[in-house]
Design a protein around this motif. Sequence first.
Motif, PDB file in Angstrom:
ATOM      1  N   TYR A  49       0.835  -1.072  -0.057  1.00  0.00           N
ATOM      2  CA  TYR A  49      -0.155   0.019   0.195  1.00  0.00           C
ATOM      3  C   TYR A  49       0.801   1.234  -0.010  1.00  0.00           C
ATOM      4  O   TYR A  49       0.661   2.135  -0.681  1.00  0.00           O
ATOM      5  N   ARG A  50       1.989   1.323   0.774  1.00  0.00           N
ATOM      6  CA  ARG A  50       2.620   2.465   0.824  1.00  0.00           C
ATOM      7  C   ARG A  50       3.304   2.797  -0.580  1.00  0.00           C
ATOM      8  O   ARG A  50       3.284   4.070  -0.732  1.00  0.00           O
ATOM      9  N   ALA A  51       3.752   1.741  -1.214  1.00  0.00           N
ATOM     10  CA  ALA A  51       4.297   2.018  -2.664  1.00  0.00           C
ATOM     11  C   ALA A  51       3.353   2.584  -3.344  1.00  0.00           C
ATOM     12  O   ALA A  51       3.709   3.351  -4.238  1.00  0.00           O
ATOM     13  N   GLY A  52       2.171   1.874  -3.382  1.00  0.00           N
ATOM     14  CA  GLY A  52       1.048   2.486  -4.272  1.00  0.00           C
ATOM     15  C   GLY A  52       0.676   3.922  -4.001  1.00  0.00           C
ATOM     16  O   GLY A  52       0.335   4.724  -4.808  1.00  0.00           O
ATOM     17  N   LEU A  53       0.493   4.221  -2.518  1.00  0.00           N
ATOM     18  CA  LEU A  53       0.228   5.699  -2.076  1.00  0.00           C
ATOM     19  C   LEU A  53       1.293   6.571  -2.750  1.00  0.00           C
ATOM     20  O   LEU A  53       1.004   7.655  -3.382  1.00  0.00           O
ATOM     21  N   LEU A  54       2.658   6.430  -2.539  1.00  0.00           N
ATOM     22  CA  LEU A  54       3.349   7.108  -2.844  1.00  0.00           C
ATOM     23  C   LEU A  54       3.564   7.512  -4.550  1.00  0.00           C
ATOM     24  O   LEU A  54       3.778   8.695  -5.117  1.00  0.00           O
ATOM     25  N   ALA A  55       3.373   6.430  -5.210  1.00  0.00           N
ATOM     26  CA  ALA A  55       3.223   6.413  -6.789  1.00  0.00           C
ATOM     27  C   ALA A  55       2.031   7.186  -7.071  1.00  0.00           C
ATOM     28  O   ALA A  55       2.521   8.148  -7.942  1.00  0.00           O
ATOM     29  N   SER A  56       0.932   7.249  -6.387  1.00  0.00           N
ATOM     30  CA  SER A  56      -0.026   7.866  -6.831  1.00  0.00           C
ATOM     31  C   SER A  56       0.126   9.518  -6.495  1.00  0.00           C
ATOM     32  O   SER A  56      -0.351  10.251  -7.138  1.00  0.00           O
ATOM     33  N   ILE A  57       0.700   9.696  -5.368  1.00  0.00           N
ATOM     34  CA  ILE A  57       1.044  11.150  -5.031  1.00  0.00           C
ATOM     35  C   ILE A  57       2.149  11.827  -6.181  1.00  0.00           C
ATOM     36  O   ILE A  57       2.081  12.988  -6.451  1.00  0.00           O
ATOM     37  N   SER A  58       3.132  10.823  -6.415  1.00  0.00           N
ATOM     38  CA  SER A  58       4.089  11.396  -7.497  1.00  0.00           C
ATOM     39  C   SER A  58       3.283  11.818  -8.827  1.00  0.00           C
ATOM     40  O   SER A  58       3.524  12.732  -9.281  1.00  0.00           O
ATOM     41  N   ALA A  59       2.420  10.920  -9.201  1.00  0.00           N
ATOM     42  CA  ALA A  59       1.711  11.350 -10.489  1.00  0.00           C
ATOM     43  C   ALA A  59       0.758  12.476 -10.423  1.00  0.00           C
ATOM     44  O   ALA A  59       0.796  13.163 -11.387  1.00  0.00           O
ATOM     45  N   ALA A  60       0.284  12.628  -9.413  1.00  0.00           N
ATOM     46  CA  ALA A  60      -0.513  13.937  -9.040  1.00  0.00           C
ATOM     47  C   ALA A  60       0.126  15.202  -9.162  1.00  0.00           C
ATOM     48  O   ALA A  60      -0.082  15.994  -9.606  1.00  0.00           O
ATOM     49  N   CYS A  61       1.462  15.043  -8.319  1.00  0.00           N
ATOM     50  CA  CYS A  61       2.245  16.163  -8.336  1.00  0.00           C
ATOM     51  C   CYS A  61       2.832  16.435  -9.870  1.00  0.00           C
ATOM     52  O   CYS A  61       2.970  17.768 -10.076  1.00  0.00           O
ATOM     53  N   ALA A  62       3.060  15.571 -10.519  1.00  0.00           N
ATOM     54  CA  ALA A  62       3.644  15.620 -11.882  1.00  0.00           C
ATOM     55  C   ALA A  62       2.493  16.309 -12.920  1.00  0.00           C
ATOM     56  O   ALA A  62       2.789  17.413 -13.614  1.00  0.00           O
ATOM     57  N   THR A  63       1.306  15.948 -12.757  1.00  0.00           N
ATOM     58  CA  THR A  63       0.026  16.660 -13.381  1.00  0.00           C
ATOM     59  C   THR A  63      -0.063  18.133 -12.902  1.00  0.00           C
ATOM     60  O   THR A  63      -0.395  18.935 -13.650  1.00  0.00           O
ATOM     61  N   GLN A  64      -0.049  18.338 -11.613  1.00  0.00           N
ATOM     62  CA  GLN A  64      -0.030  19.726 -11.125  1.00  0.00           C
ATOM     63  C   GLN A  64       0.898  20.519 -11.529  1.00  0.00           C
ATOM     64  O   GLN A  64       0.616  21.848 -12.161  1.00  0.00           O
ATOM     65  N   ALA A  65       2.311  20.233 -11.433  1.00  0.00           N
ATOM     66  CA  ALA A  65       3.204  20.999 -12.189  1.00  0.00           C
ATOM     67  C   ALA A  65       3.214  21.230 -13.676  1.00  0.00           C
ATOM     68  O   ALA A  65       3.513  22.188 -14.184  1.00  0.00           O
ATOM     69  N   GLY A  66       2.783  20.045 -14.367  1.00  0.00           N
ATOM     70  CA  GLY A  66       2.926  20.082 -15.888  1.00  0.00           C
ATOM     71  C   GLY A  66       1.823  20.500 -16.518  1.00  0.00           C
ATOM     72  O   GLY A  66       1.937  20.728 -17.675  1.00  0.00           O
ATOM     73  N   VAL A  67       0.620  20.377 -16.124  1.00  0.00           N
ATOM     74  CA  VAL A  67      -0.743  20.578 -16.450  1.00  0.00           C
ATOM     75  C   VAL A  67      -1.380  21.882 -16.028  1.00  0.00           C
ATOM     76  O   VAL A  67      -1.859  22.881 -16.626  1.00  0.00           O
ATOM     77  N   LEU A  68      -1.653  21.936 -14.612  1.00  0.00           N
ATOM     78  CA  LEU A  68      -2.490  22.969 -14.185  1.00  0.00           C
ATOM     79  C   LEU A  68      -1.635  24.351 -14.179  1.00  0.00           C
ATOM     80  O   LEU A  68      -2.187  25.292 -14.085  1.00  0.00           O
ATOM     81  N   LEU A  69      -0.484  24.267 -14.019  1.00  0.00           N
ATOM     82  CA  LEU A  69       0.347  25.660 -13.729  1.00  0.00           C
ATOM     83  C   LEU A  69       1.135  26.022 -15.159  1.00  0.00           C
ATOM     84  O   LEU A  69       2.081  26.546 -15.145  1.00  0.00           O
ATOM     85  N   THR A  70       0.603  25.319 -16.413  1.00  0.00           N
ATOM     86  CA  THR A  70       1.410  25.623 -17.352  1.00  0.00           C
ATOM     87  C   THR A  70       0.602  26.872 -18.306  1.00  0.00           C
ATOM     88  O   THR A  70      -0.692  26.839 -17.870  1.00  0.00           O
TER      89      THR A  70
END
Length: 232
Positions: free
Chosen positions: A211-232
């Motif tokens: 579960y921990r690995a999955g949670l961290l992977a999900s958080i990492s993907a969300a941060c990538a979307t926020q930085a690369g999509v929402l703030l462009t």
Amino acid sequence: MHSDRHEPAPLRVELAGARLAGPAPVPTGVTASRPAAAVPHPTPTQPLSPARLDTPSTWPRRTLLRLVGASAVGLPVVAALAACAEDDTVHPPDPLAAQEVLARADAAAATAAIALAPGSHAALSTIATERTAHADALRTEIDRVIGVYGDGTTPVHRTGALTVPGPGGSPVPASEVETASAQPSTLDGVRDQLVRSQQSAAALARTESGYRAGLLASISAACATQAGVLLT
């Protein structure tokens, strides 16, 4: 011959009458002998009354049993209190603790940036909401590992100093990141911060499992979307 066999009968009747009437009178001049002392009958054993049961020879055992019973109930409580009072162990910080600090710092930075970039209010508000949810999920997992008591309270769990990845990539105290995030930041500053959080979560996910690995992977993907999509 026939009459001799029936003569003793009146004597027996007379003696029986004497016994019923009481002791025979003693003739004059004859000293009456002292009656033999009555032999006392043995007294049957009486059952012990409740008062006799509570004698000095029996109450210590009863008292001991009561004390043992009270101790059996009280020992777990005393042991739990002693464990809380004497647990001075300093544990290493949970690996997820740094990620929680980064998530809350990102949420604070996004909220503060609205003042400098009101046109990006919607995107920044979304980032702040999502990063707060990330932080809450991380805290729930950290608390699950620590455990809770039966009444829902969290046990004392002392940890060492916590560091997080800084702007240059080197570890810095968590307090520095929390303080800096409260200051208004530009969109570029928020973006850079999200990128660091994305990279840190991805690196940690490779060292965890389940579960921990999955949670961290999900958080990492969300941060990538926020930085690369929402703030462009």
